[in-house]
Design a protein around this motif. Structure first.
Motif, PDB file in Angstrom:
ATOM      1  N   PHE A  13       0.862  -1.182   0.000  1.00 36.84           N
ATOM      2  CA  PHE A  13       0.000   0.000   0.000  1.00 36.84           C
ATOM      3  C   PHE A  13       0.897   1.231   0.000  1.00 36.84           C
ATOM      4  CE2 PHE A  13      -2.583   3.391   1.702  1.00 36.84           C
ATOM      5  CZ  PHE A  13      -3.822   3.165   1.127  1.00 36.84           C
ATOM      6  N   ILE A  14       0.622   2.154  -0.923  1.00 37.60           N
ATOM      7  CA  ILE A  14       1.425   3.368  -1.049  1.00 37.60           C
ATOM      8  C   ILE A  14       0.664   4.568  -0.494  1.00 37.60           C
ATOM      9  CG2 ILE A  14       2.392   5.037  -2.684  1.00 37.60           C
ATOM     10  CD1 ILE A  14       4.163   2.664  -2.465  1.00 37.60           C
ATOM     11  N   LEU A  15       1.310   5.288   0.412  1.00 37.15           N
ATOM     12  CA  LEU A  15       0.844   6.596   0.861  1.00 37.15           C
ATOM     13  C   LEU A  15       1.738   7.643   0.214  1.00 37.15           C
ATOM     14  CD1 LEU A  15      -0.798   8.484   2.814  1.00 37.15           C
ATOM     15  CD2 LEU A  15       1.095   8.176   4.424  1.00 37.15           C
ATOM     16  N   CYS A  22       7.436  12.408  -0.478  1.00 39.81           N
ATOM     17  CA  CYS A  22       7.929  11.034  -0.481  1.00 39.81           C
ATOM     18  C   CYS A  22       6.766  10.052  -0.581  1.00 39.81           C
ATOM     19  CB  CYS A  22       8.710  10.730   0.801  1.00 39.81           C
ATOM     20  SG  CYS A  22      10.301  11.558   0.927  1.00 39.81           S
ATOM     21  N   TYR A  23       7.116   8.852  -1.005  1.00 37.90           N
ATOM     22  CA  TYR A  23       6.182   7.729  -0.976  1.00 37.90           C
ATOM     23  C   TYR A  23       6.520   6.853   0.226  1.00 37.90           C
ATOM     24  CZ  TYR A  23       5.861   9.016  -5.945  1.00 37.90           C
ATOM     25  OH  TYR A  23       5.732   9.689  -7.131  1.00 37.90           O
ATOM     26  N   PHE A  24       5.486   6.418   0.926  1.00 34.20           N
ATOM     27  CA  PHE A  24       5.665   5.452   2.010  1.00 34.20           C
ATOM     28  C   PHE A  24       5.016   4.140   1.591  1.00 34.20           C
ATOM     29  CE2 PHE A  24       6.374   9.414   4.124  1.00 34.20           C
ATOM     30  CZ  PHE A  24       7.311   9.129   5.112  1.00 34.20           C
ATOM     31  N   LEU A 251      -4.575   1.669  -6.185  1.00 35.71           N
ATOM     32  CA  LEU A 251      -4.172   2.661  -7.165  1.00 35.71           C
ATOM     33  C   LEU A 251      -3.617   3.907  -6.481  1.00 35.71           C
ATOM     34  CD1 LEU A 251      -7.206   2.580  -9.616  1.00 35.71           C
ATOM     35  CD2 LEU A 251      -4.863   1.952 -10.220  1.00 35.71           C
ATOM     36  N   PHE A 252      -2.636   4.546  -7.112  1.00 33.86           N
ATOM     37  CA  PHE A 252      -2.149   5.837  -6.643  1.00 33.86           C
ATOM     38  C   PHE A 252      -1.560   6.596  -7.813  1.00 33.86           C
ATOM     39  CE2 PHE A 252       1.530   3.083  -6.470  1.00 33.86           C
ATOM     40  CZ  PHE A 252       2.622   3.889  -6.775  1.00 33.86           C
ATOM     41  N   ARG A 253      -1.496   7.918  -7.657  1.00 37.29           N
ATOM     42  CA  ARG A 253      -0.857   8.755  -8.669  1.00 37.29           C
ATOM     43  C   ARG A 253       0.511   9.189  -8.172  1.00 37.29           C
ATOM     44  NH1 ARG A 253      -3.233   9.905 -13.257  1.00 37.29           N
ATOM     45  NH2 ARG A 253      -5.501   9.634 -13.404  1.00 37.29           N
ATOM     46  N   THR A 254       1.478   9.139  -9.062  1.00 40.14           N
ATOM     47  CA  THR A 254       2.811   9.600  -8.715  1.00 40.14           C
ATOM     48  C   THR A 254       2.820  11.125  -8.638  1.00 40.14           C
ATOM     49  OG1 THR A 254       3.549   9.802 -11.000  1.00 40.14           O
ATOM     50  CG2 THR A 254       3.785   7.628  -9.967  1.00 40.14           C
ATOM     51  N   ALA A 262      -0.539  -0.901  -7.660  1.00 40.72           N
ATOM     52  CA  ALA A 262       0.377  -1.631  -6.782  1.00 40.72           C
ATOM     53  C   ALA A 262      -0.211  -3.000  -6.477  1.00 40.72           C
ATOM     54  CB  ALA A 262       0.605  -0.856  -5.488  1.00 40.72           C
ATOM     55  N   ILE A 263       0.596  -4.042  -6.681  1.00 44.06           N
ATOM     56  CA  ILE A 263       0.234  -5.402  -6.301  1.00 44.06           C
ATOM     57  C   ILE A 263       1.467  -6.080  -5.718  1.00 44.06           C
ATOM     58  CG2 ILE A 263      -1.547  -5.662  -8.074  1.00 44.06           C
ATOM     59  CD1 ILE A 263       0.481  -7.326  -9.708  1.00 44.06           C
TER      60      ILE A 263
END
Length: 290
Positions: A13-15, A22-24, A251-254, A262-263
């Motif tokens: 999981f991306i925050l 930053c991405y966590f 799903l996330f946006r950069t 993300a999987i």
């Protein structure tokens, strides 16, 4: 510094943290995810999704924590100036459930918001995810396990604004067997529901990523709300989005605006790695860019 291919993780999981740019990365990080004592959750930090700092310990249970095994699938959201973690836990003789935890930092430490899970105490539940509806009201969407009900179920439950209590009755959204692409994981009637994640398409349609077993293994499908709201009814896409040994998607946006899926893949311990696929929307469908 690690590359993503050196990070063993399930249920990534991306925050995207705007404050730090930053991405966590959070996920199931215990070495033995199926058996033994639960350890906690670690996280990683990156600016490019390829090179990662960490691991950082973001949750470790206290001695009086109710769960002792199956620490799974943490998701972290920034909501009303705090960071909230939704994660699954299991205790000896206690049903699996989604516990909500809170911290003032994406690094944690996260601590339980309430004494027990927010999901029904006599249900075997997992993979709770947060959804904010068109009225800005929070919901938890979660799975009721096939181990208890055979045909795995997807449920919705309104949350109070402080996430400490629920409001009203929980609502059944769909069962796993309703999708044409799912196959039983065992026997003839036992189907898995796993890993829900909700998002709005470009036309405003409410869609849900979720995982189950297909003819080719762990897979990701898409369900769509016919009314545009959380209560549905939910219509299943006839074919899975991902049909080859990968699942538990989000799903996330950069920061540059790319849409990413993300999987974790492969779905075999201890080989699981985070995978970030570039996707795009075409005619309100998520399409993996090849």
């Amino acid at each position: 510094m690690l590359t993503k291919n050196e990070i063993r993780i399930r249920d990534p999981f991306i925050l995207k943290d705007e404050d730090s740019n930053c991405y966590f990365l959070y996920g199931t990080t215990d070495q033995n995810v199926w058996k033994g004592q639960g350890v906690g959750f670690d996280a990683y930090r990156s600016t490019d999704l390829e090179h990662w700092e960490g691991p950082f310990q973001v949750f470790r249970p206290t001695e009086d924590f109710w769960a002792d095994q199956h620490f799974w699938a943490p998701e972290v959201y920034f909501y009303k100036n705090q960071y909230y973690m939704f994660a699954s836990f299991k205790g000896e003789g206690v049903c699996r459930g989604t516990q909500i935890l809170v911290s003032e930092s994406p690094f944690g430490p996260f601590s339980p918001l309430t004494e027990y899970p927010i999901t029904p105490k006599d249900w075997e539940c997992l993979d709770g995810t947060l959804f904010i509806d068109e009225k800005n009201e929070p919901w938890i969407i979660f799975c009721r396990e096939w181990l208890q009900v055979q045909d795995g179920e997807m449920w919705a439950q309104r949350l109070a604004d402080d996430f400490k209590t629920v409001i009203g009755e929980h609502v059944l959204l769909f069962k796993a067997s309703e999708a044409d692409w799912t196959v039983p994981v065992r026997g003839e009637k036992e189907y898995i529901t796993d890993g829900p994640y909700l998002f709005r398409a470009q036309n405003g349609e409410l869609q849900m990523l979720w995982s189950s077993r297909s003819q080719h293994g762990y897979a990701v499908g898409v369900a769509r709300s016919a009314t545009g709201n959380i209560l549905g009814p939910w219509i299943q896409d006839p074919e899975p989005l991902i049909d080859e040994d990968g699942g538990h998607a989000m799903l996330f946006r950069t920061f540059s605006g790319e849409l990413k899926l993300a999987i974790h893949s492969p779905n075999r311990s201890p080989l699981e790695r985070p995978v970030f696929l570039t996707v795009e929307e075409k005619n309100n469908n998520i399409v993996v860019r090849r």
